[in-house]
Write an enzyme that holds these catalytic residues in place. Structure first.
Site, PDB file in Angstrom:
ATOM      1  N   LYS A 124       0.858  -1.197   0.000  1.00 58.65           N
ATOM      2  CA  LYS A 124       0.000   0.000   0.000  1.00 58.65           C
ATOM      3  C   LYS A 124       0.887   1.238   0.000  1.00 58.65           C
ATOM      4  CE  LYS A 124      -3.589   0.272   2.847  1.00 58.65           C
ATOM      5  NZ  LYS A 124      -4.400   0.446   4.072  1.00 58.65           N
ATOM      6  N   LYS A 171      -7.049  -5.971  -2.400  1.00 56.55           N
ATOM      7  CA  LYS A 171      -8.004  -5.238  -1.562  1.00 56.55           C
ATOM      8  C   LYS A 171      -8.474  -4.015  -2.331  1.00 56.55           C
ATOM      9  CE  LYS A 171      -6.470  -4.189   2.523  1.00 56.55           C
ATOM     10  NZ  LYS A 171      -5.393  -3.623   3.399  1.00 56.55           N
TER      11      LYS A 171
HETATM   12  O1  LIG Z   1      -4.851  -2.236   6.068  1.00 57.68           O
HETATM   13  C1  LIG Z   1      -4.365  -1.681   7.075  1.00 57.68           C
HETATM   14  C2  LIG Z   1      -3.980  -0.272   6.960  1.00 57.68           C
HETATM   15  O2  LIG Z   1      -2.819  -0.080   6.237  1.00 57.68           O
HETATM   16  C3  LIG Z   1      -4.096   0.480   8.195  1.00 57.68           C
HETATM   17  O3  LIG Z   1      -3.398   1.699   8.129  1.00 57.68           O
HETATM   18  P1  LIG Z   1      -3.331   2.581   9.444  1.00 57.68           P
HETATM   19  O4  LIG Z   1      -2.962   1.658  10.574  1.00 57.68           O
HETATM   20  O5  LIG Z   1      -2.275   3.615   9.190  1.00 57.68           O
HETATM   21  O6  LIG Z   1      -4.686   3.159   9.605  1.00 57.68           O
END
Ligand SMILES: O=C[C@H](O)COP(=O)(O)O
Length: 235
Positions: A35, A92
């Protein structure tokens, strides 16, 4: 990877490149999630970066990659197909409740048995949405927070809603995940809702800043905390 009624949640760690992927896998992350944290809640990385992540952790950890936040149903299958073609395990993608069943099914066909819907806390979540996702052929469903403004998942959705969500996913045979600015202290509380995965980025980064690097010590602590639930459950 199946939904086990007795199992503790597994740890999903979002990474931005192959170096972070290797580090997260070595530290014991169960699922390494590709991501781009500077591009919002569900920013997609370039496919070349995702391919490098896949190559770096092949056979070591389960993987996923985010395919972004398509604003219209027509662009949903294309976004999914692009990520599915990288060889990543799961894809996802953000799903809106107003996407129709045909669009959902077309998206699921673009990543058969590998597509996870991400729903945003606070967005409309009609009672039949999880069932529609299952019917369309999705493999799982997660809740995340859309705005990374310091509010954690538990600030946006009350515990009964989270439990009802994971129960609904189990009922429909979908994997479930909870995420959204989680901290290590959230693990024990959210594990009680029996999600298959707890997802982290910011809480495991230096300075709790999701745009900075992952902190190996924090990842290891999250792994340890989750494994500690096994010991507690066994006692
Ligand atoms: O899928 C999980 C996410 O990357 C959560 O990101 P975060 O913990 O910065 O909200």
């Amino acid at each position: 990877m199946s939904s086990d009624l007795r199992a503790r949640p597994r740890l999903l760690v979002s990474v931005r490149d192959a170096d972070e992927a290797v580090m997260a896998a070595r530290a014991g992350a169960d699922l390494v999630d590709a991501k781009d944290p500077v591009r919002g809640a569900l920013g997609a990385l370039p496919v070349e970066t995702v391919r490098a992540i896949v190559a770096s952790i092949a056979d070591v950890a389960v993987s996923s990659a985010v395919a972004g936040e398509p604003q219209d149903a027509a662009s949903l299958p294309g976004s999914v197909a692009a990520m599915a073609g990288t060889g990543i395990g799961y894809v996802k993608v953000a799903v809106r409740a107003d996407f129709d069943d045909d669009a959902l099914a077309a998206a699921a066909r673009a990543a058969p048995g590998r597509l996870i819907a991400v729903l945003f806390a606070g967005a409309p979540m009609p009672d039949d949405l999880v069932g529609r996702l299952a019917g369309a052929g999705f493999a799982g469903v997660m809740i995340d927070t859309a705005t990374k403004d310091g509010r954690r998942l538990g600030d946006l959705l009350p515990a009964p809603r989270l439990s009802a969500f994971t129960a609904d996913a189990r009922l429909h045979g979908l994997l479930s995940g909870l995420a959204g600015s989680l901290t290590i202290a959230d693990i024990a509380v959210l594990a009680a809702h029996r999600p298959d995965y707890l997802g982290f980025r910011g809480g495991l980064c230096f300075g709790s800043d999701r745009t900075r690097g992952l902190d190996a010590e924090r990842v290891a602590l999250a792994v340890q905390t989750l494994r500690g639930l096994d010991r507690r459950n066994a006692a």
